[in-house]
Design a protein around this motif. Structure first.
Motif, short mmCIF file in Angstrom:
data_model
loop_
_atom_site.label_atom_id
_atom_site.label_comp_id
_atom_site.label_asym_id
_atom_site.label_seq_id
_atom_site.Cartn_x
_atom_site.Cartn_y
_atom_site.Cartn_z
N UNK B 179 -45.40 20.67 -32.13
CA UNK B 179 -44.50 19.90 -31.52
C UNK B 179 -44.20 18.41 -31.88
N UNK B 180 -45.30 17.78 -31.94
CA UNK B 180 -45.22 16.39 -32.40
C UNK B 180 -44.65 16.01 -33.66
N UNK B 181 -45.13 16.81 -34.48
CA UNK B 181 -44.61 16.63 -35.93
C UNK B 181 -43.18 17.08 -36.22
N UNK B 182 -42.86 18.26 -35.54
CA UNK B 182 -41.64 18.72 -35.72
C UNK B 182 -40.60 17.99 -35.18
N UNK B 183 -40.76 17.40 -33.87
CA UNK B 183 -39.94 16.40 -33.20
C UNK B 183 -39.50 15.35 -34.13
N UNK B 184 -40.39 14.84 -35.01
CA UNK B 184 -40.19 13.77 -35.58
C UNK B 184 -39.11 14.11 -36.97
N UNK B 185 -38.88 15.06 -37.18
CA UNK B 185 -38.01 15.58 -38.10
C UNK B 185 -36.49 16.03 -37.47
N UNK B 186 -36.42 16.08 -36.30
CA UNK B 186 -35.29 16.73 -35.58
C UNK B 186 -34.24 15.29 -35.58
N UNK B 187 -32.73 15.57 -35.26
CA UNK B 187 -31.99 14.53 -35.30
C UNK B 187 -32.47 13.39 -34.44
N UNK B 188 -32.99 13.47 -33.24
CA UNK B 188 -33.35 12.35 -32.51
C UNK B 188 -34.57 11.77 -32.94
N UNK B 189 -35.46 12.52 -33.66
CA UNK B 189 -36.62 12.01 -34.44
C UNK B 189 -37.43 11.61 -33.35
N UNK B 190 -37.78 11.80 -31.97
CA UNK B 190 -38.25 11.38 -30.92
C UNK B 190 -39.30 12.34 -30.71
N UNK B 225 -51.55 9.20 -16.76
CA UNK B 225 -51.61 8.26 -17.98
C UNK B 225 -50.40 8.21 -18.68
N UNK B 226 -50.53 6.94 -19.29
CA UNK B 226 -49.00 6.67 -19.94
C UNK B 226 -48.94 7.45 -21.19
N UNK B 227 -47.56 7.46 -21.47
CA UNK B 227 -47.30 8.20 -22.65
C UNK B 227 -46.85 7.35 -23.91
N UNK B 228 -47.24 7.76 -25.21
CA UNK B 228 -46.85 6.89 -26.39
C UNK B 228 -45.55 7.33 -26.81
N UNK B 229 -44.49 6.56 -27.41
CA UNK B 229 -43.32 7.20 -27.78
C UNK B 229 -43.24 6.72 -29.26
N UNK B 230 -42.51 7.82 -29.97
CA UNK B 230 -42.25 7.48 -31.39
C UNK B 230 -41.06 8.02 -31.84
N UNK B 231 -40.59 7.16 -32.95
CA UNK B 231 -39.34 7.41 -33.64
C UNK B 231 -39.62 7.67 -35.13
N UNK B 354 -35.17 0.23 -27.25
CA UNK B 354 -36.12 0.45 -28.32
C UNK B 354 -35.64 1.53 -29.25
N UNK B 355 -34.45 2.19 -28.97
CA UNK B 355 -34.16 3.38 -29.89
C UNK B 355 -34.79 4.55 -29.74
N UNK B 356 -35.34 4.91 -28.45
CA UNK B 356 -36.05 6.01 -28.41
C UNK B 356 -35.21 7.04 -27.56
N UNK B 357 -34.79 8.21 -28.31
CA UNK B 357 -33.79 9.32 -27.67
C UNK B 357 -34.60 10.03 -26.88
#
Lengths: 366, 402
Positions: B179-190, B225-231, B354-357
């Motif tokens: 999921x972590x890698x696949x989500x990065x390739x989705x349109x939202x890239x989040x 615990x916190x969450x790290x967010x990526x685009x 910060x542009x995170x969808x």
């Protein structure tokens, strides 16, 4: 000779044998979500041609096998050419289940496997099956068929319940040229209706008994619902990364039992389903052996079957070493031939054989 | 009978062959030397990566004193993750059973560099299931990995199951590698990753041989615990606030079961600035996207079977019999809805900057409004900044109290 039930099961087992391993990931590389549309189209075509094959089978089953019918219509030379083409075709399609067993055992199931030696044992197994003949193959399929179908059903349900089904959207997003190109290349995996042509004259039917809806309906269910449904489940889980999963049937169940302490119990289902792949390899080797022997008038089919099996094994070990690229290259080389055999040759056979039969009837009438 | 066996002797030979030959056709002893790697930690250094493996070594009944296995940690550095894993395999001297890996810890330094690059090896190696959980650590991943030895053995070996359990209670998210890698390739890239934070409490225990107390560490996984967010796999920041995390998980976590919420500032005749604890048994999240003149993300959350658990109230309660029903007022419903709507809006607005969808506007629009989505993207100057044009409407409702 096989019974009607065995003939139906042989066709169904061959149909499902190679559709759930490499094919979904290959399709996902180019078509992504639209792969489901491609599989439905290929499936509908397969059902249509099965109809033609069954029409041929029901008309000519009591008159002899395909070789004898071809001899009557095209002469001995024509029959030999036909059977040589079919021999080549069966060798080509036999590579698929052979490779998929290699990929499954060497790359997915075991950490380290000396495939060159494991493959020898697999070779002995499939050649043994093929040597035993059609009747034994039919009986073996009767024994395993329920286990295979139930395992497949469970795997399908698990896959559909695990992923996000909306990942199959949006549909109709690929260009037509890519679709047609992928269609052409994936015909290699279809064409299981040819088994009915080759079983002509080898099925013991009661008088006036035919094989019709009792094969067409399950065949259509598999082609139009089960195989595309499997792709739906697979793609809904893996989405953009579907191309990395070279063995879809073992990948689709990966997320289902994460919260259990039993490990991967789904492997049992996958292994039972893989029996269909092993049996279909033996069927292809047997049929290829029959075709080759008829062409060259060889009496000892067992030796030919052994040589065919050995050739497949050597191809697997020395030519198709790199599973990931060899599948792409293999279908690139063979797809035109498969299109010809799958979609043109059946018409040639049906039209010319039927015309020959009509000519005979009208002469008899005169 | 003799004829039968002589004719079919070759079948028995084949069966004999199949039984006797191990599938790897190596010496039998090697099959027993398998190290179960149950977790990996990846750190960054100047020359590349440092990978630490958590190895479960089963104990024989003679050695075990209550525990059936002991954890061992092996670290290796290299220019790539592949090199590190290979070196670990050599160092442990046994066949590395990577198919048992259930979690990978990435240090923050790896996230800030490129998390997807570090995980590429695990995506391509078919031995490692892509269902393996990914978490990150604030400090050294190796140190956090070492702390797993302070946890109960079943917890440290089955960290993924623990996170799945916590996801059901809406305290974290179990994010598989897939999921972590696949989500990065989705349109939202989040994509998103939870932090793994293990605290060690010193506890005293009496030794058996003498009365001297020993101090041992007892590990505890931090609840929130916190969450790290990526685009596009690039680290953008963290979501730290507990209420915001809870609201975010409410919308995102698919595997939630029963979870608790704390609602503050409930105020009426019954509640006097009360802090209220409720348990929610079911939730239904519906997303809709409109791409007209004003692109809007509409989020509808229905909470069902809500049970009042605790009231910290400043009101004076009269009467000997305090029935629960008077507490289940419209004020409480409204307070639950308001707090969650507020928290969700805060999460959306903070991450929008910060542009995170975070709620997947682009993914939804791409799937269900594909044509309009294409037109919308083509109409804006910079397709990456689509979120700046999007409004957010959220509605939370309580369907029933129990």
């Amino acid at each position: 000779m096989v019974s009607k039930r065995q003939a139906i099961l042989i066709v169904l087992i061959v149909l499902i044998a190679t559709k759930f391993e490499r094919l979904p990931s290959l399709i996902s590389l180019t078509l992504m979500q639209d792969g489901i549309i491609l599989l439905i189209v290929l499936g509908i075509l397969d059902v249509l041609f099965l109809g033609f094959a069954l029409n041929f089978f029901n008309e000519f089953n009591d008159r002899g096998d395909l070789y004898n019918l071809a001899s009557e219509s095209w002469g001995k030379g024509g029959a030999k050419v036909l059977y040589f083409i079919l021999f080549c075709y069966l060798i080509v399609v036999a590579v698929l289940p052979f490779e998929s067993v290699h990929d499954f055992f060497a790359n997915n199931l075991f950490n380290e496997l000396n495939y060159a030696l494991f493959g020898l044992i697999f070779l002995i197994t499939v050649v043994f099956f093929a040597n035993k003949g059609l009747k034994t193959l039919g009986r073996t399929i009767e024994i395993f068929s329920l286990l295979i179908f139930i395992s497949l059903a469970f795997i399908l349900v698990i896959g559909l319940m695990t992923g996000d089904l909306t990942n199959i959207l949006p549909l109709n997003n690929s260009s037509f040229s890519v679709f047609v190109s992928e269609f052409a290349r994936d015909t290699l995996w279809f064409g299981s209706f040819w088994i009915m042509f080759l079983l002509t004259g080898k099925v013991k039917l009661q008088k006036n008994d035919k094989i019709t809806l009792n094969l067409i309906i399950p065949y259509a269910v598999f082609c139009v619902f089960v195989i595309p449904g499997f792709y739906l489940g697979f793609y809904s889980i893996y989405n953009n990364l579907a191309g990395y999963q070279t063995n879809a049937i073992s990948a689709i169940t990966q997320f289902a039992f994460l919260n259990l302490d039993l490990g991967r119990v789904d492997w049992f289902l996958v292994l039972f389903e893989q029996v269909s792949t092993i049996i279909s390899t033996a069927i292809y080797i047997y049929l290829a052996g029959v075709c080759f022997c008829r062409v060259f008038n060889i009496k000892k089919e067992q030796i030919v079957e052994f040589i065919i099996g050995l050739a497949l094994f050597l191809l697997d070990v020395f030519v198709f070493k790199e599973i990931n690229t060899s599948a792409l290259n293999f279908r690139e080389i063979t797809h035109y031939f498969c299109i010809f055999v799958n979609y043109l040759l059946p018409f040639a056979i049906i039209l010319t054989f039927k015309r020959k039969k009509q000519d005979k009837r009208s002469k008899a009438y005169v | 009978m003799f004829r039968f066996f002589s004719r079919h002797a070759w079948i028995f030979a084949v069966i004999f062959l199949l039984i006797l030959f191990p599938v790897s056709l190596t010496s039998q002893a090697r099959l027993n030397n398998r190290a179960l790697i149950t977790g990996l930690a990846i750190d960054k250094n100047e020359s590349g990566y440092v990978v630490t493996a958590q190895i479960a070594r089963p104990l024989s009944s003679r050695e075990a004193s209550g525990e059936s296995a002991v954890l061992d940690f092996v670290s290796e550095s290299g220019s790539s993750v592949t090199e590190c894993v290979k070196k670990i395999t050599f160092e442990i001297g046994e066949i590395a059973g990577l198919s048992h890996t259930n979690f990978i810890i990435l240090s923050k330094a790896v996230l800030e560099d490129n998390a997807i690059k570090a995980l590429d090896y695990f995506l391509r190696d078919l031995q490692i299931p892509t269902s393996v959980m990914i978490v990150y650590s604030k400090g050294n991943a190796k140190d956090v990995m070492a702390k797993t030895s302070d946890l109960d053995l079943s917890v440290s070996l089955g960290l993924q199951k623990v996170f799945m359990f916590k996801e059901e209670a809406l305290s974290t998210l179990m994010v598989p590698l897939q999921n972590f890698i696949d989500d990065a390739f989705n349109p939202s890239a989040f994509s998103i990753l939870p932090e793994l934070d293990i605290t060690t409490e010193e506890t005293s225990s009496s030794g058996q041989s003498d009365d001297k107390s020993k101090s041992v560490g007892k590990g505890r996984i931090k609840y929130f615990t916190p969450f790290a967010i990526f685009k596009n796999g690039k680290f953008l920041g963290e979501i730290n606030n507990e209420n915001e995390i809870r609201a975010f998980l409410l919308a995102k976590a698919k595997n939630s079961h029963q979870f608790n919420l704390v609602i503050d500032g409930v105020n009426d005749d019954v509640y006097n600035n009360a802090s209220v604890g409720v348990r929610v048994s079911d939730k239904n999240v519906k997303m809709a996207v409109s791409l007209g003149e004003k692109p809007t993300l509409n989020l509808n959350i229905m909470l069902d079977k809500v049970k009042l658990l605790e009231v910290n109230n400043n009101a004076i309660l009269s009467g000997a019999y305090i029935a629960q029903k008077p507490y289940l007022t419209k004020t409480l419903e409204r307070a639950i809805a308001c707090q969650l709507e507020n928290d969700l809006k805060i999460v959306f607005n903070k991450t929008k900057v910060i542009g995170a969808d975070v709620f997947g506007f682009a993914d939804f629009a791409y799937k269900f409004n594909h044509k309009e989505w294409g037109e919308f993207i083509n109409s804006i100057p910079n397709a990456d900044d689509y979120l700046n044009y999007v409004d957010f409407n959220v509605k939370v409702e309580v369907s029933s109290f129990i």
